[in-house]
Write a protein that holds these residues in place. Sequence first.
Motif, mmCIF file in Angstrom:
data_model
loop_
_atom_site.group_PDB
_atom_site.id
_atom_site.type_symbol
_atom_site.label_atom_id
_atom_site.label_comp_id
_atom_site.label_asym_id
_atom_site.label_seq_id
_atom_site.Cartn_x
_atom_site.Cartn_y
_atom_site.Cartn_z
ATOM 1 N N GLY A 44 1.157 10.993 -3.881
ATOM 2 C CA GLY A 44 0.915 12.152 -3.038
ATOM 3 C C GLY A 44 -0.025 13.183 -3.624
ATOM 4 O O GLY A 44 -0.064 14.326 -3.162
ATOM 5 N N LEU A 45 -0.800 12.786 -4.636
ATOM 6 C CA LEU A 45 -1.755 13.725 -5.224
ATOM 7 C C LEU A 45 -3.008 13.832 -4.360
ATOM 8 O O LEU A 45 -3.428 12.866 -3.717
ATOM 9 C CB LEU A 45 -2.146 13.277 -6.627
ATOM 10 C CG LEU A 45 -1.060 13.366 -7.694
ATOM 11 C CD1 LEU A 45 -1.556 12.777 -9.011
ATOM 12 C CD2 LEU A 45 -0.618 14.811 -7.906
ATOM 13 N N ASP A 46 -3.598 15.014 -4.352
ATOM 14 C CA ASP A 46 -4.881 15.234 -3.688
ATOM 15 C C ASP A 46 -6.031 15.156 -4.678
ATOM 16 O O ASP A 46 -7.159 14.777 -4.321
ATOM 17 C CB ASP A 46 -4.889 16.607 -3.012
ATOM 18 C CG ASP A 46 -3.801 16.714 -1.955
ATOM 19 O OD1 ASP A 46 -3.949 16.081 -0.886
ATOM 20 O OD2 ASP A 46 -2.790 17.415 -2.200
ATOM 21 N N VAL A 47 -5.743 15.533 -5.930
ATOM 22 C CA VAL A 47 -6.745 15.509 -7.000
ATOM 23 C C VAL A 47 -6.087 14.958 -8.259
ATOM 24 O O VAL A 47 -4.962 15.351 -8.593
ATOM 25 C CB VAL A 47 -7.298 16.928 -7.310
ATOM 26 C CG1 VAL A 47 -8.362 16.867 -8.402
ATOM 27 C CG2 VAL A 47 -7.860 17.579 -6.050
ATOM 28 N N VAL A 48 -6.788 14.060 -8.952
ATOM 29 C CA VAL A 48 -6.296 13.566 -10.236
ATOM 30 C C VAL A 48 -7.467 13.524 -11.213
ATOM 31 O O VAL A 48 -8.615 13.261 -10.822
ATOM 32 C CB VAL A 48 -5.655 12.161 -10.113
ATOM 33 C CG1 VAL A 48 -6.694 11.096 -9.775
ATOM 34 C CG2 VAL A 48 -4.887 11.800 -11.375
ATOM 35 N N ALA A 49 -7.185 13.818 -12.472
ATOM 36 C CA ALA A 49 -8.204 13.720 -13.519
ATOM 37 C C ALA A 49 -7.905 12.524 -14.405
ATOM 38 O O ALA A 49 -6.758 12.325 -14.813
ATOM 39 C CB ALA A 49 -8.248 14.997 -14.359
ATOM 40 N N PRO A 67 -9.128 5.783 -3.666
ATOM 41 C CA PRO A 67 -8.557 5.664 -2.314
ATOM 42 C C PRO A 67 -9.025 6.814 -1.419
ATOM 43 O O PRO A 67 -9.340 7.906 -1.902
ATOM 44 C CB PRO A 67 -7.049 5.744 -2.553
ATOM 45 C CG PRO A 67 -6.864 5.491 -4.014
ATOM 46 C CD PRO A 67 -8.097 6.015 -4.672
ATOM 47 N N PRO A 68 -9.073 6.601 -0.123
ATOM 48 C CA PRO A 68 -9.466 7.666 0.814
ATOM 49 C C PRO A 68 -8.591 8.905 0.644
ATOM 50 O O PRO A 68 -7.375 8.812 0.496
ATOM 51 C CB PRO A 68 -9.244 7.021 2.188
ATOM 52 C CG PRO A 68 -9.371 5.556 1.946
ATOM 53 C CD PRO A 68 -8.801 5.331 0.572
ATOM 54 N N GLY A 69 -9.246 10.052 0.632
ATOM 55 C CA GLY A 69 -8.527 11.317 0.562
ATOM 56 C C GLY A 69 -8.222 11.814 -0.834
ATOM 57 O O GLY A 69 -7.752 12.944 -0.995
ATOM 58 N N LEU A 70 -8.469 10.977 -1.852
ATOM 59 C CA LEU A 70 -8.183 11.400 -3.228
ATOM 60 C C LEU A 70 -9.469 11.847 -3.914
ATOM 61 O O LEU A 70 -10.501 11.179 -3.815
ATOM 62 C CB LEU A 70 -7.563 10.249 -4.022
ATOM 63 C CG LEU A 70 -7.175 10.562 -5.477
ATOM 64 C CD1 LEU A 70 -6.023 11.562 -5.521
ATOM 65 C CD2 LEU A 70 -6.798 9.283 -6.223
ATOM 66 N N THR A 71 -9.402 12.957 -4.625
ATOM 67 C CA THR A 71 -10.534 13.463 -5.402
ATOM 68 C C THR A 71 -10.317 13.133 -6.873
ATOM 69 O O THR A 71 -9.215 13.304 -7.394
ATOM 70 C CB THR A 71 -10.677 14.988 -5.221
ATOM 71 O OG1 THR A 71 -11.034 15.256 -3.858
ATOM 72 C CG2 THR A 71 -11.745 15.556 -6.137
ATOM 73 N N LEU A 72 -11.375 12.660 -7.515
ATOM 74 C CA LEU A 72 -11.307 12.305 -8.931
ATOM 75 C C LEU A 72 -12.091 13.305 -9.771
ATOM 76 O O LEU A 72 -13.274 13.551 -9.524
ATOM 77 C CB LEU A 72 -11.878 10.901 -9.154
ATOM 78 C CG LEU A 72 -11.868 10.410 -10.609
ATOM 79 C CD1 LEU A 72 -10.438 10.157 -11.094
ATOM 80 C CD2 LEU A 72 -12.714 9.142 -10.761
ATOM 81 N N VAL A 73 -11.425 13.863 -10.763
ATOM 82 C CA VAL A 73 -12.081 14.694 -11.765
ATOM 83 C C VAL A 73 -12.280 13.823 -12.997
ATOM 84 O O VAL A 73 -11.314 13.323 -13.574
ATOM 85 C CB VAL A 73 -11.224 15.935 -12.114
ATOM 86 C CG1 VAL A 73 -11.826 16.690 -13.299
ATOM 87 C CG2 VAL A 73 -11.119 16.849 -10.907
ATOM 88 N N ALA A 95 -11.595 17.842 -21.745
ATOM 89 C CA ALA A 95 -12.975 18.151 -21.367
ATOM 90 C C ALA A 95 -13.208 17.622 -19.962
ATOM 91 O O ALA A 95 -13.092 16.415 -19.719
ATOM 92 C CB ALA A 95 -13.948 17.509 -22.346
ATOM 93 N N TYR A 96 -13.523 18.512 -19.033
ATOM 94 C CA TYR A 96 -13.688 18.130 -17.642
ATOM 95 C C TYR A 96 -15.148 18.182 -17.203
ATOM 96 O O TYR A 96 -15.890 19.110 -17.562
ATOM 97 C CB TYR A 96 -12.890 19.074 -16.732
ATOM 98 C CG TYR A 96 -11.400 19.048 -16.969
ATOM 99 C CD1 TYR A 96 -10.657 17.897 -16.740
ATOM 100 C CD2 TYR A 96 -10.735 20.183 -17.423
ATOM 101 C CE1 TYR A 96 -9.276 17.876 -16.948
ATOM 102 C CE2 TYR A 96 -9.362 20.179 -17.623
ATOM 103 C CZ TYR A 96 -8.641 19.021 -17.389
ATOM 104 O OH TYR A 96 -7.284 19.002 -17.598
#
Length: 299
Positions: A44-49, A67-73, A95-96
């Motif tokens: 259920g995450l929207d953003v993961v690093a 996957p659709p809808g997920l943002t990757l940092v 470090a991002y």
Amino acid sequence: MIPSVPNPLPVPGPDTRIDLHAHSTASDGTLSPVELVRSAAEAGLDVVAITDHDTTAGWAPAVAALPPGLTLVRGAELSCRWYGVQPSIALHLLAYLFDPEAPELVSELARIRAAREVRAERIVDSLRADGIDVDWADIQARAAGGTVGRPHIAQALIRAGLVRTTNEAFEPRWLGWRYHAPKEDLDVFHAIRLVREAGGVPVFAHPRASRRGPVVPDALIVEMAAAGLAGLEADHEDHSPAEREHVRRLAAELGLTVTGSSDFHGEHKTVRLGAFTTSVASYERIVAAATGVPPVVAP
């Protein structure tokens, strides 16, 4: 092609879930980068690093499988050390969104990874010298192409029936002291400079995790902030409630961003993805400060 955008949260709301610290098999996690992003979506995450130790090797496969809808940092956790006291104190810098082709940072990370491999083999040699049946080739193979670290050796000890958990493997009678070997790290101020020069955003990981060992004084964090540190990870499984509150107060005093993260490693730890999260406001501050690479969002 998956588009990259400066702010991939078009309608951020109170239910947006952001986890900015997770590991894959590119370092010492047990899920592949592909499995990691899929698990993040399922959690259920929207953003993961993705923040593997001293490497960006997991970035490309994670992006390709997003996957659709997920943002990757895209990020990394850098192995650092403060040499202002003796013995020196190890610390980790998240470090991002840095440029993965920045020459000096690339060179330093390659050096650290090579040193990790040498250290791990030395530990295995010490175990075998004491008659403990762990196999270096098997440990390397199970690392699935990532740099071998102590958690991989801990898993070998579990498979051999010598310990029951990773935490037990890190007790003093095993990897915590008896079979400990020093490793090379980056000077923390040098690391902050390299990350900033690569367009990245440096955040101090679990800065008050006293259960892990010695922690640095607040005075050092003040110096780190002056040198370019952008944030402090407050909400983490290795922080007590009092330690979390201490970190938040210090961040407020220094004008630093506060993050929260699971530090997910798969089976190497019991903590789950999304166990601790970062606010939308903190996430947006990190994205706004980065000039290396943007977050990636699946269509």
